[in-house]
Design an enzyme around this catalytic site. Structure first.
Site, mmCIF file in Angstrom:
data_model
loop_
_atom_site.group_PDB
_atom_site.id
_atom_site.type_symbol
_atom_site.label_atom_id
_atom_site.label_comp_id
_atom_site.label_asym_id
_atom_site.label_seq_id
_atom_site.Cartn_x
_atom_site.Cartn_y
_atom_site.Cartn_z
ATOM 1 N N HIS A 119 148.629 18.682 101.968
ATOM 2 C CA HIS A 119 148.313 19.509 103.136
ATOM 3 C C HIS A 119 149.353 20.600 103.335
ATOM 4 O O HIS A 119 150.452 20.540 102.776
ATOM 5 C CB HIS A 119 148.176 18.675 104.415
ATOM 6 N N HIS A 177 155.488 23.363 106.886
ATOM 7 C CA HIS A 177 155.820 22.742 105.600
ATOM 8 C C HIS A 177 154.596 22.612 104.700
ATOM 9 O O HIS A 177 153.473 22.738 105.147
ATOM 10 C CB HIS A 177 156.508 21.380 105.793
ATOM 11 N N GLU A 217 157.383 18.479 102.073
ATOM 12 C CA GLU A 217 157.169 17.056 102.305
ATOM 13 C C GLU A 217 156.610 16.437 101.026
ATOM 14 O O GLU A 217 155.797 17.059 100.342
ATOM 15 C CB GLU A 217 156.155 16.878 103.453
HETATM 16 CO CO CO Z 1 153.007 16.885 106.822
#
Ligand code: CO
Length: 137
Positions: free
Chosen positions: A10, A82, A133
């Site tokens: 994502h 992120h 991440e």
């Molecule tokens: Co995230």
């Protein structure tokens, strides 16, 4: 290669009002929307909007102590926060990052993320000013 079949999971966007933002994204791009959930440990409310090959994660801080509240002070309308990459084995990935002198945020150990899977964040100073991440899938 350990992560050759893995994907970007994502892209996360910090927002001041998650309800309003989720509606806007849903309407603008006809995306499927998840329920808004609270992640106490990460200090955020989160919702996912699904596109065929990618999810957009919207994040709203729970309070001023939230890790994203400073980011929103600098970007009051919201902004890209992120990118999340999938990895095969997060502990092995963390160890190999340490060997390469790439820093993990916090205590360096994985926490449970929005998909109930272990996640860590790489320090933005080590990746072109971008917060990354990693999620074990
Ligand atoms: Co995230």
């Amino acid at each position: 290669m350990e992560n050759e079949n893995k994907k970007i999971n994502h892209i996360a966007i910090a927002v001041p009002d998650i309800k309003e933002a989720a509606l806007k994204w849903q309407q603008a791009l006809n995306m499927k929307k998840s329920e808004i959930t609270i992640l106490e440990e990460h200090g955020v409310k989160v919702v996912f909007l699904e596109f065929s090959n990618l999810k957009i994660e919207l994040l709203e801080p729970l309070d001023n102590e939230s890790p994203i509240s400073k980011f929103l002070e600098k970007n009051p309308k919201g902004g890209m926060h992120h990118i999340c990459f999938e990895v095969e084995k997060i502990t092995e990935t963390i160890n190999s990052l340490k060997d390469k002198n790439i820093n993990i945020l916090g205590d360096g150990n994985p926490k449970i993320g929005a998909h109930d899977k272990p996640v860590v964040f790489i320090h933005p100073n080590d990746l072109s000013g971008t917060l990354v991440e990693l999620e074990e899938t």
